[in-house]
Design a protein around this motif. Structure first.
Motif, PDB file in Angstrom:
ATOM      1  N   VAL A 165      37.484  45.482  48.183  1.00 39.75           N
ATOM      2  CA  VAL A 165      38.834  46.641  47.621  1.00 39.75           C
ATOM      3  C   VAL A 165      39.375  46.589  48.925  1.00 39.75           C
ATOM      4  N   VAL A 166      38.374  48.267  49.611  1.00 38.64           N
ATOM      5  CA  VAL A 166      38.877  48.760  50.533  1.00 38.64           C
ATOM      6  C   VAL A 166      40.079  48.589  51.322  1.00 38.64           C
ATOM      7  N   VAL A 270      43.514  29.434  51.006  1.00 33.48           N
ATOM      8  CA  VAL A 270      42.092  29.795  50.537  1.00 33.48           C
ATOM      9  C   VAL A 270      41.520  29.362  49.311  1.00 33.48           C
ATOM     10  N   PRO A 271      40.484  29.523  49.111  1.00 29.12           N
ATOM     11  CA  PRO A 271      39.994  28.956  47.605  1.00 29.12           C
ATOM     12  C   PRO A 271      40.003  30.314  46.870  1.00 29.12           C
ATOM     13  N   ASP A 272      39.913  29.867  45.448  1.00 29.90           N
ATOM     14  CA  ASP A 272      39.929  31.717  44.366  1.00 29.90           C
ATOM     15  C   ASP A 272      39.601  32.167  44.467  1.00 29.90           C
ATOM     16  N   LYS A 273      37.821  31.830  45.260  1.00 28.99           N
ATOM     17  CA  LYS A 273      36.985  32.338  44.434  1.00 28.99           C
ATOM     18  C   LYS A 273      36.572  33.054  46.054  1.00 28.99           C
ATOM     19  N   ARG A 274      37.158  32.971  46.768  1.00 30.78           N
ATOM     20  CA  ARG A 274      36.559  33.486  48.397  1.00 30.78           C
ATOM     21  C   ARG A 274      36.612  35.338  47.926  1.00 30.78           C
ATOM     22  N   PRO A 275      35.746  35.623  48.124  1.00 24.81           N
ATOM     23  CA  PRO A 275      35.182  37.259  47.919  1.00 24.81           C
ATOM     24  C   PRO A 275      36.977  38.192  47.841  1.00 24.81           C
ATOM     25  N   VAL A 276      37.876  37.583  49.485  1.00 22.51           N
ATOM     26  CA  VAL A 276      38.154  38.856  50.230  1.00 22.51           C
ATOM     27  C   VAL A 276      39.798  38.580  49.273  1.00 22.51           C
ATOM     28  N   LEU A 277      40.575  37.640  48.535  1.00 21.95           N
ATOM     29  CA  LEU A 277      41.474  36.901  47.674  1.00 21.95           C
ATOM     30  C   LEU A 277      40.709  37.618  46.930  1.00 21.95           C
ATOM     31  N   SER A 278      39.387  37.132  46.356  1.00 22.00           N
ATOM     32  CA  SER A 278      38.981  38.080  45.075  1.00 22.00           C
ATOM     33  C   SER A 278      39.357  39.616  44.479  1.00 22.00           C
ATOM     34  N   ALA A 279      39.091  39.895  45.893  1.00 23.70           N
ATOM     35  CA  ALA A 279      39.678  42.101  45.919  1.00 23.70           C
ATOM     36  C   ALA A 279      40.215  42.029  46.165  1.00 23.70           C
ATOM     37  N   TYR A 280      41.529  41.369  46.651  1.00 24.90           N
ATOM     38  CA  TYR A 280      42.878  41.554  46.655  1.00 24.90           C
ATOM     39  C   TYR A 280      43.689  41.209  45.151  1.00 24.90           C
TER      40      TYR A 280
END
Length: 331
Positions: A165-166, A270-280
């Motif tokens: 998130v940062v 990228v897959p929905d569960k990628r942590p960076v995409l989820s954070a965005y």
């Protein structure tokens, strides 16, 4: 003075992408600093955006005696800084690409230290560093770049710990300090209109590889009135408006627009569960909530209280909540 260091990997070829536009005042100092690197680049790619001063002539003079190949490209028409950087990046032939502004001064270890970070962290796709800040006269201008951008201590720790998130909240990667793997180009190019190139590159790169901050100034970053884009421009760009209220709600609306575009772009890759995409996407949902708060102040109180814990994660806590509550909105 020690000679140029041997590359840490025989497979590494370092390209420097330098964009110029009417830069004759400070360009000689930057070119000299690139030539004085302890690890020389394998090429310097210069894209000039229709300069009307002696910029191109200065680059040609430098190329005649440079200790590495210099490839000069003159745009047929003015592209603007982001599109000019895009062109320069596309033209680079190295496996590692370092971005360069025309008005800074690099410390001699800039390229060597950046390359070392990739060797130490094979999962890294992009590295960036702190910078000392100077003025027109090459004098120190106070706090370092990271100190000015608020990237120190907890935020740096959060990035390395995977609290992405940062990245969505704070734009602290400055292109003049960046080096990235050329294989990422197809991920982040083209750069969408309206985006500053380094912000888009860093946010996309983080979805596919690690970002590594180098807690050391590797360049002297210049702030001056005539620069095309830089720290001052970025800060001003996000504070437009005639009143605190207009600036506040305008920044929120612009951030929602940017993050929506970023999320849409990455969702297709990228897959929905990628942590960076989820954070965005998580940050986008909270920004959308804030941007959609009612016009009537009293009607905002309940929703803000329900979401108060999220203000600690996605904003500046009580200070942001208070602004959302009291600042007037246009009907």
């Amino acid at each position: 003075m020690p000679g140029p260091a041997i590359s840490l990997s025989a497979q590494n070829r370092i390209s420097v992408a330098l964009c110029t536009y009417n830069g004759e005042r400070f360009l000689p100092g930057q070119l000299a600093s690139i030539a004085q690197q302890t690890r020389l680049p394998d090429e310097l790619v210069v894209c000039d955006d229709r300069s009307t001063d002696r910029t191109v002539a200065l680059v040609r003079e430098f190329a005649a005696s440079a200790p590495f190949p210099v490839r000069i490209f003159e745009n047929e028409h003015n592209l603007g800084f982001a599109a000019n950087f895009e062109r320069a990046i596309r033209l680079c032939e190295g496996t590692l690409i370092a971005l360069s502004d025309q008005d800074d001064i690099w410390y001699p270890i800039r390229l060597e230290r950046s390359e070392q970070e990739f060797a130490a962290h094979p999962q890294a796709g992009l590295v960036f560093s702190d910078a000392d800040v100077i003025n027109d006269s090459n004098e120190s201008a106070g706090p370092t770049l990271w100190q000015r951008l608020g990237f120190a201590g907890k935020r740096a720790h959060d990035l390395l710990a995977g609290h992405f998130v940062v990245l969505a909240k704070h734009r602290f990667v400055t292109g003049a300090t960046v080096m990235f793997r050329a294989g990422l180009r197809d991920r982040f190019l083209p750069i969408p209109g309206g985006w500053i190139h380094d912000e888009w590159i860093a946010l996309i790169a983080a979805a596919f590889s690690d970002l590594r901050p180098i807690d050391q100034p590797l360049i002297r970053y210049r702030i001056h009135d005539s620069q095309q884009v830089g720290l001052r421009n970025k800060l001003e760009q996000r504070t437009q408006g005639n009143s605190p209220a207009l600036r506040h709600w305008g920044r929120l609306a612009e951030s929602v627009k940017e993050l929506q575009q970023l999320s849409d772009t990455l969702s297709a890759m990228v897959p929905d569960k990628r942590p960076v995409l989820s954070a965005y996407q998580e940050h986008l949902r909270f920004l959308s909530f804030r941007a959609g708060l009612p016009i009537v102040r009293l009607a905002r109180l309940g929703p803000i209280l329900k979401q108060y814990s999220q203000y600690q994660v996605h904003a500046s806590g009580s200070a942001s909540a208070l602004k959302d509550l009291v600042l007037k909105r246009k009907r």
